[in-house]
Design a protein around this motif. Structure first.
Motif, short mmCIF file in Angstrom:
data_model
loop_
_atom_site.label_atom_id
_atom_site.label_comp_id
_atom_site.label_asym_id
_atom_site.label_seq_id
_atom_site.Cartn_x
_atom_site.Cartn_y
_atom_site.Cartn_z
N SER A 9 -0.06 -12.79 5.63
CA SER A 9 0.99 -11.80 5.41
C SER A 9 0.71 -10.61 6.31
CB SER A 9 1.00 -11.33 3.95
OG SER A 9 -0.12 -10.49 3.68
N TYR A 10 1.70 -9.74 6.45
CA TYR A 10 1.48 -8.52 7.22
C TYR A 10 0.37 -7.69 6.58
CZ TYR A 10 1.95 -3.68 8.60
OH TYR A 10 1.67 -2.42 9.01
N TYR A 11 0.34 -7.66 5.26
CA TYR A 11 -0.67 -6.84 4.58
C TYR A 11 -2.08 -7.34 4.84
CZ TYR A 11 3.44 -5.24 1.97
OH TYR A 11 4.67 -4.73 1.61
N ALA A 12 -2.27 -8.64 4.77
CA ALA A 12 -3.60 -9.19 5.04
C ALA A 12 -4.01 -8.93 6.49
CB ALA A 12 -3.63 -10.68 4.74
N ALA A 13 -3.03 -9.04 7.40
CA ALA A 13 -3.34 -8.84 8.82
C ALA A 13 -3.67 -7.40 9.16
CB ALA A 13 -2.15 -9.32 9.66
N SER A 14 -3.19 -6.46 8.34
CA SER A 14 -3.39 -5.03 8.64
C SER A 14 -4.27 -4.35 7.58
CB SER A 14 -2.04 -4.32 8.71
OG SER A 14 -1.30 -4.50 7.51
N ALA A 15 -5.02 -5.14 6.83
CA ALA A 15 -5.85 -4.58 5.76
C ALA A 15 -7.01 -3.76 6.32
CB ALA A 15 -6.39 -5.70 4.88
N ASN A 16 -7.40 -2.74 5.57
CA ASN A 16 -8.58 -1.96 5.93
C ASN A 16 -9.83 -2.82 5.79
OD1 ASN A 16 -7.00 0.35 6.32
ND2 ASN A 16 -7.22 1.01 4.18
N GLN A 117 -9.43 9.35 -1.67
CA GLN A 117 -9.11 9.35 -0.23
C GLN A 117 -8.77 7.94 0.26
OE1 GLN A 117 -12.66 11.39 1.32
NE2 GLN A 117 -11.49 13.29 1.36
N ILE A 118 -7.82 7.32 -0.42
CA ILE A 118 -7.41 5.95 -0.10
C ILE A 118 -6.38 5.98 1.03
CG2 ILE A 118 -6.29 3.87 -1.00
CD1 ILE A 118 -7.36 4.67 -3.78
N GLN A 119 -6.65 5.25 2.08
CA GLN A 119 -5.76 5.17 3.24
C GLN A 119 -4.78 4.01 3.03
OE1 GLN A 119 -6.06 7.69 5.55
NE2 GLN A 119 -7.60 8.37 4.06
N PRO A 185 0.47 -1.97 -0.05
CA PRO A 185 -0.04 -2.31 -1.38
C PRO A 185 -1.45 -2.91 -1.39
CG PRO A 185 1.68 -3.84 -0.71
CD PRO A 185 1.67 -2.75 0.30
N LEU A 186 -1.77 -3.72 -0.41
CA LEU A 186 -3.11 -4.30 -0.39
C LEU A 186 -4.16 -3.22 -0.12
CD1 LEU A 186 -5.05 -6.66 -0.59
CD2 LEU A 186 -4.53 -7.23 1.80
N ASN A 187 -3.86 -2.31 0.80
CA ASN A 187 -4.83 -1.24 1.07
C ASN A 187 -5.00 -0.31 -0.13
OD1 ASN A 187 -5.68 -2.05 3.58
ND2 ASN A 187 -4.14 -0.85 4.69
N LEU A 188 -3.96 -0.14 -0.94
CA LEU A 188 -4.13 0.61 -2.18
C LEU A 188 -5.11 -0.11 -3.10
CD1 LEU A 188 -3.41 2.91 -4.15
CD2 LEU A 188 -1.45 1.53 -4.90
N ALA A 189 -4.94 -1.41 -3.27
CA ALA A 189 -5.86 -2.18 -4.13
C ALA A 189 -7.28 -2.14 -3.59
CB ALA A 189 -5.38 -3.63 -4.25
N LEU A 190 -7.44 -2.29 -2.29
CA LEU A 190 -8.78 -2.27 -1.69
C LEU A 190 -9.43 -0.90 -1.88
CD1 LEU A 190 -8.07 -4.25 1.61
CD2 LEU A 190 -9.19 -5.10 -0.46
N GLY A 191 -8.64 0.16 -1.75
CA GLY A 191 -9.18 1.51 -1.97
C GLY A 191 -9.57 1.74 -3.41
N GLU A 192 -8.80 1.19 -4.33
CA GLU A 192 -9.15 1.33 -5.75
C GLU A 192 -10.40 0.52 -6.08
OE1 GLU A 192 -4.68 2.27 -7.50
OE2 GLU A 192 -5.42 0.21 -7.52
N ALA A 193 -10.55 -0.64 -5.45
CA ALA A 193 -11.77 -1.43 -5.66
C ALA A 193 -13.00 -0.68 -5.15
CB ALA A 193 -11.64 -2.78 -4.95
N ALA A 194 -12.87 -0.03 -4.00
CA ALA A 194 -13.99 0.77 -3.48
C ALA A 194 -14.31 1.92 -4.44
CB ALA A 194 -13.65 1.31 -2.09
#
Length: 427
Positions: A9-16, A117-119, A185-194
């Motif tokens: 997906s676009y989100y996976a390809a552009s994930a932090n 500070q979630i990007q 949305p994926l980067n929001l989830a990844l930031g929350e996991a961090a």
């Protein structure tokens, strides 16, 4: 053991960038075991950690693998059925509590983004676009309803004003909600996991819960380990499978399809959505779209009941995009994907407790981005002994689908056909 990676997906390809997270291979003890590292699970974990709980999160694949990392990325307030429908069902007192919470999820997202500070390309402003005068009348009523519950960041848009915010000739008007907006949305989830890990929480990926051993000290089993906890939060939603049969009987996974164009460039992107708001129309089977941080158009719509993956997603969604924006006829589609959300018969969330120590929230019915963040807070409050807001959700009726799992897909598809026909005929 199979290693499940993100779907293309676009989100996976552009994930932090993210750290490698191990699979659970031991027996561990914790205060709370959260099943699922999507928004509901991560929001629950964060609120619990901030209140001193020891938290372990089990994820069958990767953080944000399900709907949390594949959705349209729109911050949309309230619930899939609005507060007036809830009020007719449960009465004014319970509806008042639920109405007071209807706009909290978006605030929680913004607080998380700022605090940790979630990007995630957060942008303010969401538009509900009316295709008919009847839909416009509904938006006028919705504005009055939301303002009853203190939500005042709303502006009705006439035909001239909506042309200023979206370059689509189909709309007769709309409503702008400046507390709405959009995110990666994926980067929001990844930031929350961090953030979870920064507070001492532990997340195990590739660690599906295969069995829950219920009792005074419940145990969640994975293929290579187990977690003994005081409490369990079940947050798998459409990806839970049959782990908890009594929950599966009252919900149905549904697929929605999304495409992302090639980068459009600043000029073309600005001509489509000059203020960079996200948009959804007012049809029952609605279309939704927005710009990404790198100026692609994300466009989604359509529902596949029973969560089958269509053979050609672009063939389903591209015509919808071109109906809204015929000027994109020569634009290339770089990504097309599907993701599942969980539908309930009432289209309201299902929240509750199994026994004394297993809590759950599921069934956002397409309104998950904001609701799941609220749900995490409400579940954490309940574990701390503050159950009033939890009970307001738990007391909503949870209906099984007529005919059980065998007939739920054709039943829902028939309903969707009926409402889709009403959309097309303008009823």
């Amino acid at each position: 053991m199979t290693n499940t990676s993100y779907p293309a997906s676009y989100y996976a390809a552009s994930a932090n960038p993210v750290p490698a997270r191990p699979a659970l291979q031991d027996d561990v003890e914790t205060d709370v075991c959260v099943i699922g590292a999507g928004y509901t699970g991560l929001s629950s974990a964060l609120f619990l950690l901030e209140n001193g709980f020891k938290v372990t999160v089990l994820e069958a694949a990767k953080v944000g693998f399900g709907a949390s990392g594949r959705n349209g990325g729109q911050i949309v307030n309230s619930y899939s059925r609005d507060i007036d429908v809830i009020e007719r069902s449960v009465g004014p007192q319970q509806a008042q509590l639920l109405g007071n919470m209807a706009f909290e999820g978006g605030r929680i997202i913004r607080e998380r983004v700022a605090k940790y500070q979630i990007q995630c390309d957060l942008k303010d402003g969401g538009v509900f676009a009316a295709l008919t005068t009847k839909q416009m009348g509904h938006l006028e009523s919705q504005k009055r309803l939301w303002e009853r519950f203190g939500h005042t960041q709303l502006e009705l848009l006439d035909q001239r004003r909506i042309r200023e915010v979206v370059a689509c000739d189909e709309y007769v008007g709309g409503m702008l909600d400046m507390s709405g907006g959009h995110i990666h949305p994926l980067n929001l989830a990844l930031g929350e996991a961090a953030a979870v890990e920064s507070l001492g929480g532990v997340i195990y990926e590739q660690s599906p819960a295969v069995r829950i051993e219920r009792g005074a000290s419940p145990v969640v089993h994975t293929p290579q380990g187990k977690v003994r906890a005081k409490f369990i939060i079940v947050a798998g939603n459409a990806y839970l499978g049959n782990l908890v049969p009594e929950l599966a009987a009252k919900s149905m996974p549904c697929g929605t399809q999304v495409i992302a164009t090639e980068p459009l460039g600043d000029e073309l992107a600005r001509s489509l959505l000059p203020q960079d708001y996200c948009v959804e129309d007012c049809n029952y089977l609605l279309d939704y779209y927005r710009l990404t941080g790198d100026k692609r158009l994300i466009f989604g719509g359509g529902v596949v009941y029973g969560a089958r993956d269509p053979a050609n997603i672009e063939a389903i969604i591209r015509p919808k995009m071109l109906k809204a924006f015929p000027q994109l006829k020569d634009v290339k589609i770089d990504y097309a994907w599907t993701g599942n959300f969980l539908l309930t018969l009432s289209r309201l969330p299902q929240v509750g407790r199994l026994g004394d120590n297993i809590y759950y929230s599921q069934g956002c019915s397409g309104h998950g981005v904001t609701y799941t963040h609220l749900a995490g807070k409400v579940l954490a409050e309940a574990l701390r002994g503050q159950a009033e807001r939890f009970d307001a959700f738990a007391d909503l009726p949870h209906y099984p689908f007529p005919g059980g799992q065998l007939l739920r897909t054709p039943f829902a598809a028939m309903g969707a056909w009926y409402y889709g026909l009403r959309d097309r005929l303008g009823f």
